[in-house]
Structure formats: structure tokens, C-alpha cells
Write a protein that holds these residues in place. Structure first.
Motif, PDB file in Angstrom:
ATOM      1  N   LEU A  78      26.459   1.107  11.411  1.00  0.00           N
ATOM      2  CA  LEU A  78      25.811   2.414  11.357  1.00  0.00           C
ATOM      3  C   LEU A  78      26.138   3.253  12.599  1.00  0.00           C
ATOM      4  O   LEU A  78      26.671   4.352  12.504  1.00  0.00           O
ATOM      5  CB  LEU A  78      24.297   2.230  11.207  1.00  0.00           C
ATOM      6  CG  LEU A  78      23.525   3.523  10.935  1.00  0.00           C
ATOM      7  CD1 LEU A  78      22.382   3.271   9.937  1.00  0.00           C
ATOM      8  CD2 LEU A  78      22.940   4.115  12.209  1.00  0.00           C
ATOM      9  N   LYS A 118      25.636   1.231   5.149  1.00  0.00           N
ATOM     10  CA  LYS A 118      25.316   1.697   6.514  1.00  0.00           C
ATOM     11  C   LYS A 118      26.317   2.693   7.070  1.00  0.00           C
ATOM     12  O   LYS A 118      26.090   3.280   8.124  1.00  0.00           O
ATOM     13  CB  LYS A 118      25.311   0.502   7.464  1.00  0.00           C
ATOM     14  CG  LYS A 118      24.124  -0.409   7.331  1.00  0.00           C
ATOM     15  CD  LYS A 118      24.097  -1.310   8.551  1.00  0.00           C
ATOM     16  CE  LYS A 118      23.143  -2.463   8.338  1.00  0.00           C
ATOM     17  NZ  LYS A 118      23.507  -3.619   9.143  1.00  0.00           N
ATOM     18  N   CYS A 119      27.463   2.853   6.411  1.00  0.00           N
ATOM     19  CA  CYS A 119      28.571   3.523   7.090  1.00  0.00           C
ATOM     20  C   CYS A 119      28.625   5.030   6.866  1.00  0.00           C
ATOM     21  O   CYS A 119      28.450   5.514   5.756  1.00  0.00           O
ATOM     22  CB  CYS A 119      29.890   2.884   6.665  1.00  0.00           C
ATOM     23  SG  CYS A 119      30.024   1.200   7.258  1.00  0.00           S
ATOM     24  N   PRO A 454      24.035   7.428   6.249  1.00  0.00           N
ATOM     25  CA  PRO A 454      24.546   6.065   6.087  1.00  0.00           C
ATOM     26  C   PRO A 454      24.816   5.817   4.611  1.00  0.00           C
ATOM     27  O   PRO A 454      24.021   6.202   3.766  1.00  0.00           O
ATOM     28  CB  PRO A 454      23.378   5.184   6.575  1.00  0.00           C
ATOM     29  CG  PRO A 454      22.510   6.094   7.387  1.00  0.00           C
ATOM     30  CD  PRO A 454      22.694   7.476   6.860  1.00  0.00           C
TER      31      PRO A 454
END
Ligand code: DUC
Ligand code: ZN
Ligand code: ZN
Length: 470
Positions: A78, A118-119, A454
């Protein structure tokens, strides 16, 4: 219905090969048109006075990587990808790391759990092979290459990761068979141990001696050995994080012999020197510059520029590997006893593009097209993401950075978006800065404000590298 979801109008499009005044039309997350004038978009962004470049691809970052008993890395998926998009980078490739004895499959599956949802940026995975057992080389690695994990890194140093020469040869041979691209950390384990023990006996334990313990000779020897093993097994390799003239010249020598040896360098080797640590003890935060290979001197920086200008290096990556500058990181109680316990690595995913622009393009050392090649296009080509990523043309993902070549900034921690509590580039003045980052057609960062969420970033199954064994 408008023809496009988004248009970017009035800017100058810069790719690895061309610089043209053009508008860009985006539909369904992809570039649909590049033309003199684009009308009919649901939303239009005015890019007058700005450069419109492919989003950065950083093919060498470490996020949420196990440290085998050392302090925890400060960025997870994250915070690390949030930092990436703030710096103009839309794709990162971190490493799924095999602890000795572990199954590669399990490692990859656990790493996916770390990343899922999360990215802020798109991501692929390299592998790190520390235990090349018959099942890893015979089954797991070839199967994973087929599943889109098409590159891996091996280490010639670190007690818990080093491969001996026989193991390197076996791994290279396997890479040839399954067409994986091998990344090599070239520093010789025994020489570093020898130097470290000698320095410790002399009471030289401050962070500065980290660099003294792994001089350029150690990197040159390992680079040459890796090149020789690659020649013996007839497999292309990428020597990563090259720090100075010695290793660069080994790569150039091999390339001139017609060997498929590639090179990567990083911001720390053009923006830092060993002297940045001189005289600093732990209380003065000397550990915050500790990374491997270590930054060298000004002559080495010049050699790195030559390598960038002459095409010895294909990629310019951050080697983002952040640890807090505190008791939970760089200044752990153990690290205070000797440089050898200071975790190796520094943050840099957010500052990579601004540093190469500021010290490279703005100072006339490289051109804009070379900048795009070194920060985006070549990474996509090298690691099997081309032609999905890495350029601005119809069909590519609409990963774009709007760049202000005239913006003056001073790099400082308060501008950063990761979890690390310092930047080693504090106070570095640069001209040229990202003003907007667009991920598959969605503006995800504007003027340092994160607009993305995210989960915007997705996993990238990568193709076989055209630079891998044929
Ligand atoms: N190698 C890396 O690639 N990153 C950080 C530390 C290291 O040794
Ligand atoms: Zn390394
Ligand atoms: Zn690294």
C-alpha cells in the motif's frame, strides 16, 4: 456518447523514440488515439506546457519483503505503491523471496496475499531464488515462468541468500531452459566477509565502513564471475544496481564481445557518494545511506553517466528498499554495534524519475527520449510487459505522467508519500517534476495529492522477455 473517456490536450508527447506536439485520447483504460487534435471526450485535461510521457516502470523495488531476522521493511504494497504513483511511476516489480527450504509456489501465493487489494500502481513479481533444489529447478521455477513470473534474482552475497558458483551455474542453466531472465546481485561474499572482519578487528564499525567493506573490486570480481558463468551456460543475465566504473566496464566488455549481458543502475549512484556518510556515527544517522552496493565517489558517478549515455545500462531503477531511520530500522540496538547489522537499502521509488530528469535531462547529460527509455520503455521490454506498458500509442495501457520540465523542487521528506521516515536525497534541488499520474486512464495523483485508491493497481502476468534465452 463521447468518443473518449478522457483526453489530454495541448501537451508534448515524449516516447523513447519521438517527441511530438499531440493530444491523447483514452478509452476503456487504453490509449485509443494520438492526434493533432482530439475532441469529444467525457473529460479533458489541459496539458499545455507539460510533457506527456509513459508512466514510469520501476523494475527493481522491494516491498514487504522478509528480512530473515533483520528489521522490517517500512513499505508494504500500500505505502510503497502510493509513493510510486506520487513520483510518476505506474508499474512496479517487487520480489517474491524464497526463504531457504521453502516452496516457490507457497512464497508466490503468500506474496499475492500481501498485495491483493492494496496497490495504487500495477505490479508484477520477480522471484528471488535462495535454494535451488532439484524440485525448484526441475518443476517449480519453469511452471512459475509459464504463469507470468518470468524473471528472478540471485545473490552472490548475504549469508541467507548467497548461491555458490555451482548453484549459480545450475540456476543459469535452468533459466536458459525455461527462458527466464536472470537478475544478478554481483558482490562477492567471501571478500566482503574478509573485509568486514578486518575492519571490525580494527574497531572500524561506523556506518561509513559499510562502503569500505565492499569496495568496487568486490563488485567487479563478482560481475566478471557472473558474466563468465553466463557465457559458459549461454544465458543472458541482467546485472542489477551497478555502482561505478569497475562493474560497468565488465558489462561493457562483455557486450562488446557479443554476450547478452545487460545492466541496471540506480539514483544512489548518481546522487550520493560514500562521503555522505563520512564521519557520521549512528546518532548522526549515518545508517540511513547504507545500501548495497554502496555509493562510491564523483569519478564513479561520471562512469555511471557514461554507462547511461552509451547504452551499457538498459534500465534505471530505484532499488527502493526502505527501513526506518530509528530503533526499528537503521538504528536497531544490533546495528549500533557494527555496520554489518545495519539493514541494507534506502527508499527511492518516489524520487527516481525526478532525480534522473534533474541530474540527467535538465543538466544536458541525456535527452528526453533516453529518459523515457531508461525509466519506462526498456523496463517494459526487458521484463515482458511490452507492448502493454511503456509507450504512448494506440493499444497501450493509458499509464501516463504529465511532467513539468520547468518546475523547481527541493526533495524533502515532507513531500514523500511512503511510510519511510526519511529520504536520503533530502535537500537535493531538481528542475522537472511530475504534476499528474494517470493509471489506465484514471488520474491517481495530482500535485502530490493522492486521488487513487488501494486496489486500483492490478497484478501483471508478464510474458517471456525478448532479452531472455532464445
Ligand atoms: N540488494 C538489493 O537489490 N536491494 C537492497 C539491498 C541489496 O543488497
Ligand atoms: Zn541486490
Ligand atoms: Zn534491490
Amino acid at each position: 456518447m463521447p468518443d473518449f473517456d478522457l483526453s489530454i490536450r495541448g501537451g508534448t508527447v515524449v516516447t523513447a523514440s519521438d517527441t511530438v506536439r499531440a493530444d491523447v485520447g483514452i478509452r476503456n483504460g487504453r490509449i485509443a488515439a494520438v492526434a493533432d487534435r482530439i475532441e469529444g471526450a467525457a473529460r479533458s485535461i489541459d496539458a499545455s506546457g507539460l510533457l506527456v510521457m509513459p508512466g514510469g516502470i520501476d523494475s527493481h523495488v522491494h516491498l514487504a519483503q522478509p528480512t530473515f531476522g533483520g528489521p522490517k521493511m517500512s513499505d508494504d504494497f500500500l505505502t510503497g505503491t502510493r509513493s510510486a504513483i506520487a513520483g510518476g511511476t505506474t508499474t512496479v516489480i517487487p520480489f517474491a523471496t524464497q526463504p531457504r527450504g521453502a516452496s516457490l509456489r507457497a512464497v508466490v501465493s503468500d506474496y499475492h496475499k500481501e498485495a491483493d487489494g492494496k496497490c495504487f500502481a500495477d505490479y508484477g513479481f520477480h522471484l528471488i531464488i535462495t535454494d535451488p533444489s532439484p524440485s525448484v529447478l526441475g518443476q517449480e521455477l519453469p511452471a512459475l515462468v509459464g504463469d507470468g513470473y518470468t524473471s528472478f534474482k540471485v545473490f552472490m552475497t548475504y549469508a541467507d541468500m548467497v548461491l555458490n558458483d555451482r548453484e549459480l551455474l545450475e540456476v543459469f542453466d535452468c533459466a536458459r531452459g525455461c527462458r527466464a531472465l536472470v537478475m544478478v546481485h554481483a558482490e562477492g561474499y567471501d571478500a566482503i566477509q574478509f573485509m568486514t572482519e578486518r575492519l571490525e578487528r580494527a574497531g572500524k564499525t561506523a556506518p561509513y565502513y559499510h562502503g569500505v567493506s565492499r569496495p568496487e573490486i568486490v563488485e567487479r570480481e563478482a560481475a566478471h564471475r557472473a558474466i563468465s558463468h553466463a557465457e559458459l551456460t549461454d544465458v543472458p543475465i541482467m546485472i542489477v544496481h551497478v555502482s561505478g566504473r569497475e562493474a560497468m566496464e565488465q558489462i561493457r566488455w562483455a557486450q562488446n564481445r557479443g554476450l547478452k549481458i545487460y545492466g541496471e543502475t540506480c539514483p544512489q549512484y548518481i546522487a550520493l557518494t560514500a562521503d555522505d556518510m563520512k564521519g557520521l556515527n549512528m546518532d548522526e544517522s549515518g545508517g540511513k545511506y547504507v545500501c548495497s552496493p554502496p555509493p562510491r565517489d564523483h569519478a564513479s558517478q561520471e562512469a555511471i553517466w557514461q554507462g547511461l549515455q552509451q547504452g551499457v545500462f538498459q534500465t534505471f531503477s530505484s532499488d527502493h528498499c526502505p527501513f526506518m531511520d530509528g530503533v526499528d530500522g537503521k538504528r536497531s540496538p544490533k546495528a549500533r554495534t557494527s555496520f554489518k547489522w545495519v539493514p541494507n537499502g534506502i527508499p527511492g521509488v518516489e524520487t527516481r524519475m525526478a532525480i534522473l530528469w534533474g541530474l540527467g535531462v535538465d543538466k544536458g547529460r541525456i535527452g528526453m527520449n533516453e529518459f523515457v527509455a531508461l525509466t519506462s520503455t526498456n523496463h517494459a521490454k526487458m521484463y515482458g510487459l511490452y507492448p502493454q506498458k511503456g509507450s504512448i500509442a494506440p493499444g497501450f495501457d493509458a499509464d501516463i505522467v504529465l511532467w513539468d520540465p520547468n518546475r523547481k523542487e527541493t526533495i524533502r521528506q515532507e513531500l514523500m508519500h511512503g511510510a519511510c521516515d526519511y529520504t536520503p536525497y533530502e535537500g537535493l534541488a531538481v528542475t522537472g517534476w511530475p504534476v499528474m499520474t494517470i493509471l489506465r486512464g484514471k488520474p491517481v495523483c495530482e500535485e502530490g495529492k493522492i486521488l487513487g485508491e488501494p486496489g486500483d493497481g492490478g497484478f501483471l502476468k508478464r510474458g517471456i522477455s525478448p532479452y531472455a534465452a532464445k
